[in-house]
Design an enzyme around this catalytic site. Structure first.
Site, PDB file in Angstrom:
ATOM      1  N   GLY A 113       0.839  -1.199   0.000  1.00  0.00           N
ATOM      2  CA  GLY A 113       0.000   0.000   0.000  1.00  0.00           C
ATOM      3  C   GLY A 113       0.868   1.239   0.000  1.00  0.00           C
ATOM      4  O   GLY A 113       2.069   1.168   0.243  1.00  0.00           O
ATOM      5  N   GLY A 115       2.618   3.664   1.461  1.00  0.00           N
ATOM      6  CA  GLY A 115       3.094   3.939   2.815  1.00  0.00           C
ATOM      7  C   GLY A 115       3.688   5.319   2.947  1.00  0.00           C
ATOM      8  O   GLY A 115       3.938   5.806   4.044  1.00  0.00           O
ATOM      9  N   ARG A 116       3.962   5.934   1.797  1.00  0.00           N
ATOM     10  CA  ARG A 116       4.533   7.285   1.862  1.00  0.00           C
ATOM     11  C   ARG A 116       4.082   8.125   0.669  1.00  0.00           C
ATOM     12  O   ARG A 116       4.843   8.931   0.138  1.00  0.00           O
ATOM     13  CB  ARG A 116       6.049   7.222   1.912  1.00  0.00           C
ATOM     14  N   GLY A 149       7.057   7.333   6.256  1.00  0.00           N
ATOM     15  CA  GLY A 149       6.220   8.058   5.303  1.00  0.00           C
ATOM     16  C   GLY A 149       6.961   9.143   4.531  1.00  0.00           C
ATOM     17  O   GLY A 149       6.357   9.897   3.775  1.00  0.00           O
ATOM     18  N   ARG A 199       4.045  13.359  -8.604  1.00  0.00           N
ATOM     19  CA  ARG A 199       4.186  12.411  -9.710  1.00  0.00           C
ATOM     20  C   ARG A 199       2.877  12.350 -10.489  1.00  0.00           C
ATOM     21  O   ARG A 199       1.796  12.397  -9.911  1.00  0.00           O
ATOM     22  CB  ARG A 199       4.537  11.061  -9.119  1.00  0.00           C
ATOM     23  N   ARG A 206      -1.483  -1.165 -10.005  1.00  0.00           N
ATOM     24  CA  ARG A 206      -0.350  -2.075 -10.170  1.00  0.00           C
ATOM     25  C   ARG A 206      -0.844  -3.512 -10.272  1.00  0.00           C
ATOM     26  O   ARG A 206      -1.981  -3.800  -9.872  1.00  0.00           O
ATOM     27  CB  ARG A 206       0.567  -1.938  -8.944  1.00  0.00           C
ATOM     28  N   ASP A 275       4.399  -5.024  -7.321  1.00  0.00           N
ATOM     29  CA  ASP A 275       3.784  -3.722  -7.011  1.00  0.00           C
ATOM     30  C   ASP A 275       4.433  -2.601  -7.813  1.00  0.00           C
ATOM     31  O   ASP A 275       3.939  -1.474  -7.806  1.00  0.00           O
ATOM     32  CB  ASP A 275       3.882  -3.432  -5.505  1.00  0.00           C
ATOM     33  N   ASN A 276       5.513  -2.897  -8.488  1.00  0.00           N
ATOM     34  CA  ASN A 276       6.147  -1.879  -9.323  1.00  0.00           C
ATOM     35  C   ASN A 276       5.928  -2.161 -10.807  1.00  0.00           C
ATOM     36  O   ASN A 276       6.681  -1.697 -11.655  1.00  0.00           O
ATOM     37  CB  ASN A 276       7.644  -1.804  -9.006  1.00  0.00           C
ATOM     38  N   ASP A 285       7.885   3.718 -10.318  1.00  0.00           N
ATOM     39  CA  ASP A 285       8.673   3.517  -9.094  1.00  0.00           C
ATOM     40  C   ASP A 285      10.159   3.404  -9.375  1.00  0.00           C
ATOM     41  O   ASP A 285      10.760   2.329  -9.358  1.00  0.00           O
ATOM     42  CB  ASP A 285       8.153   2.316  -8.283  1.00  0.00           C
TER      43      ASP A 285
HETATM   44  P1  AMP Z   1       9.113   1.036  -3.034  1.00  0.00           P
HETATM   45  O1  AMP Z   1      10.404   0.364  -2.714  1.00  0.00           O
HETATM   46  O2  AMP Z   1       9.201   2.535  -3.070  1.00  0.00           O
HETATM   47  O3  AMP Z   1       8.421   0.461  -4.229  1.00  0.00           O
HETATM   48  O4  AMP Z   1       8.181   0.754  -1.772  1.00  0.00           O
HETATM   49  C1  AMP Z   1       7.746  -0.518  -1.383  1.00  0.00           C
HETATM   50  C2  AMP Z   1       6.720  -0.380  -0.297  1.00  0.00           C
HETATM   51  O5  AMP Z   1       7.287   0.201   0.879  1.00  0.00           O
HETATM   52  C3  AMP Z   1       5.541   0.513  -0.670  1.00  0.00           C
HETATM   53  O6  AMP Z   1       4.405  -0.021  -0.070  1.00  0.00           O
HETATM   54  C4  AMP Z   1       5.910   1.834  -0.051  1.00  0.00           C
HETATM   55  O7  AMP Z   1       4.791   2.628   0.212  1.00  0.00           O
HETATM   56  C5  AMP Z   1       6.610   1.395   1.218  1.00  0.00           C
HETATM   57  N1  AMP Z   1       7.592   2.388   1.689  1.00  0.00           N
HETATM   58  C6  AMP Z   1       8.795   2.682   1.128  1.00  0.00           C
HETATM   59  N2  AMP Z   1       9.421   3.633   1.850  1.00  0.00           N
HETATM   60  C7  AMP Z   1       8.597   3.963   2.868  1.00  0.00           C
HETATM   61  C8  AMP Z   1       8.674   4.882   3.961  1.00  0.00           C
HETATM   62  N3  AMP Z   1       9.731   5.666   4.143  1.00  0.00           N
HETATM   63  N4  AMP Z   1       7.627   4.932   4.806  1.00  0.00           N
HETATM   64  C9  AMP Z   1       6.564   4.151   4.654  1.00  0.00           C
HETATM   65  N5  AMP Z   1       6.420   3.264   3.657  1.00  0.00           N
HETATM   66  C10 AMP Z   1       7.429   3.164   2.771  1.00  0.00           C
HETATM   67 MG    MG Z   2       6.831   0.581  -5.238  1.00  0.00          MG
END
Ligand code: AMP
Ligand code: MG
Length: 504
Positions: A113, A115-116, A149, A199, A206, A275-276, A285
């Site tokens: 989901g 998360g940020r 976040g 963005r 996804r 998810d990407n 992403d």
């Molecule tokens: P990503 O590596 O950016 O594709 O992120 C993978 C997952 O981790 C996604 O669900 C993001 O929302 C979550 N995520 C990445 N960095 C953070 C963060 N600093 N705080 C909260 N969630 C994160």
């Molecule tokens: Mg991602």
């Protein structure tokens, strides 16, 4: 050291005057936001709000992209843009949500989901197109788990420049509208300046969004998501009784075409979790991604990709694997009879390999200036890559050199063969070379240049190197003599130890 010192005064304007803003009418810019995703079953998202940032400062704004969206950024001051694109002063009609999704990360299934990130809304452009406006790094959401976040300035500028470079190369991608420094220090190593990236995407749906919906085992939720995605990406299928199979085939075709485009420019995504992988067929992403310098099919940059799962040569197979997860999620919609549904899913998946091979070969023919199709073209392209690998030839510069009739060491015998092949084309060689210069970039965002530009911005608040590199990669098929240094490969010791980091 506080965030101001880290970023430097150059790109951090004075603290955003929140009091004054509420007294002055807010510039409207041309927002026309809709929320079709938020009309889906509520289990698919969660309302959220941006964290409070005391001193947001505009780092970069993409006026040309804003214009395409029907937004006039010149109507707002930099402070106002910083407030808008960090979520402090939301546009009229905004209703932020975080989207739920799941995903296979390095092969393991997890609940994820946003998360940020928060989806501010869907901007309807003057021509009627619909684009998600998402703020990444805007604060915690219901899906943050243990994350903060937040995002750091360096990685957000990295996504900005690489996504804009991909767009300029003609490769489907999410785009970057703005980067705002939050004024906060985020806990990354010794502390880094925080930032938010605005963005723009055809959607943020996804493969993992479908995995999440399928996992609920409520077919109406899955159906609502699929109908929504069809309306956004394959509207011509909306009234078809076989629309779900059609949608599955369309996603497979877009992803086959996309990964072929990556292979043809030497792009390594780095973290191809499900998810990407977007159903729109856009590259999404940008984390530990990078363009390779010397050609090596085993190129892997990500510091955590120990087994090379996401290495360059493996990307097509990984996308195919991700699409198999997508097809699995779609099974309940393909037929009421499960064996029939599974047969339909497999039939759709069987198309991936031939579609990918055809797209790749078409891409290589274009890179080699070939319009006619000959059976030996595949071997010609493969032999070139083998010779480049042996000679440690630079991927981008080799194709560019061929298109400018410059010799490449180690490729002499192959070049003779290629010239003979070009002679069998209907158009003269000069015409073929001109066409090649429109598909083989003279400049890509090279890792050592990206790192230089990002450290100048992060450590010294200097944006000039970033702007220079951005300008060069935004017109990748022509490079002015004054920017010739940006096309040079890195020193060999840099290339050999270069690693990228994700989750930052
Ligand atoms: P990503 O590596 O950016 O594709 O992120 C993978 C997952 O981790 C996604 O669900 C993001 O929302 C979550 N995520 C990445 N960095 C953070 C963060 N600093 N705080 C909260 N969630 C994160
Ligand atoms: Mg991602």
């Amino acid at each position: 050291m506080g965030p101001r010192e880290l970023i430097g005064g150059a790109i951090l304007p004075r603290a955003y005057p929140l009091g004054r803003m509420s007294a002055t009418p807010r510039p409207t810019l041309g927002w026309n936001l809709d929320h079709s995703y938020a009309r889906l079953p509520t289990v698919l998202f969660d309302a959220c709000a941006a964290a409070r940032f005391e001193a947001p400062g505009l780092v970069i704004a993409n006026h040309a992209l804003a214009c395409e969206l029907g937004l006039d950024m010149s109507l707002a001051s930099d402070d106002e843009l910083a407030a808008i694109f960090s979520g402090q002063s939301l546009p009229d009609g905004a209703a932020p949500i975080a989207q739920a999704y799941a995903g296979h990360q390095y092969g393991h299934f997890t609940m994820l989901g946003d998360g940020r990130a928060m989806l501010v809304g869907e901007q309807i452009t003057p021509s009627g197109a619909r684009f998600d406006i998402q703020l990444k790094g805007s604060g915690e959401t219901a899906y943050s788990r243990r994350g903060d976040g937040r995002a750091a300035l360096g990685p957000m500028l990295r996504e900005y420049i690489i996504s804009e470079a991909m767009h300029a190369l003609g490769i489907p991608t999410t785009r970057s509208l703005a980067v705002v420094a939050t004024g906060e220090t985020v806990a990354r190593g010794a502390g880094k300046p925080g930032a938010v990236l605005a963005r723009v995407a055809a959607s943020h749906i996804r493969v993992g969004t479908f995995q999440f919906a399928a996992g609920l085992e409520e077919i109406e939720v899955l159906r609502a998501l699929a109908d929504h995605a069809i309306a956004r990406h394959d509207a011509q299928l909306a009234d078809s009784p076989a629309r779900y199979a059609g949608f599955l085939r369309a996603v497979i075709a877009r992803q086959a075409a996309l990964v072929a485009r990556w292979q043809c420019v030497g792009f390594v995504h780095g973290v191809l979790n499900t998810d990407n992988t977007a159903v729109s067929g856009e590259t999404i992403d940008y984390g530990p991604c990078a363009f390779m310098d010397a050609y090596n099919p085993d190129t892997v940059f990500s510091s955590i990709d120990h087994h090379g799962r996401y290495r360059y040569a493996h990307q097509p197979a990984i996308i195919q694997w991700n699409l198999a997860r997508f097809a699995e999620a779609m099974v309940p919609l393909l037929s009421d009879d499960e064996p029939t549904a599974i047969a339909r899913a497999n039939e759709a998946l069987d198309a991936f390999a031939p579609l990918y091979r055809a797209a790749w070969l078409a891409g290589m023919r274009a890179k080699l200036g070939l319009v006619r199709e000959e059976a030996e073209d595949l071997a010609l392209a493969q032999d070139l890559l083998a010779a480049m690998h042996a000679a440690r030839a630079d991927f981008t510069n080799t194709f560019r050199a061929l298109s400018e009739e410059r010799a490449v060491d180690g490729l002499e015998p192959w070049t003779l063969r290629w010239h003979a092949r070009l002679a069998r084309e209907e158009r003269p060689r000069s015409k073929a070379l001109t066409a090649m210069r429109a598909v083989n970039p003279a400049v890509i965002p090279r890792n050592h240049r990206v790192e230089e530009a990002l450290s100048a911005a992060e450590e010294r608040g200097e944006l000039a190197p970033f702007h220079e590199l951005l300008a060069a990669v935004s017109s990748p098929f022509a490079l002015s003599a004054s920017r010739a240094h940006l096309a040079e490969p890195p020193p060999r010791d840099f290339a050999e130890c270069y690693r990228t980091f994700c989750g930052t």
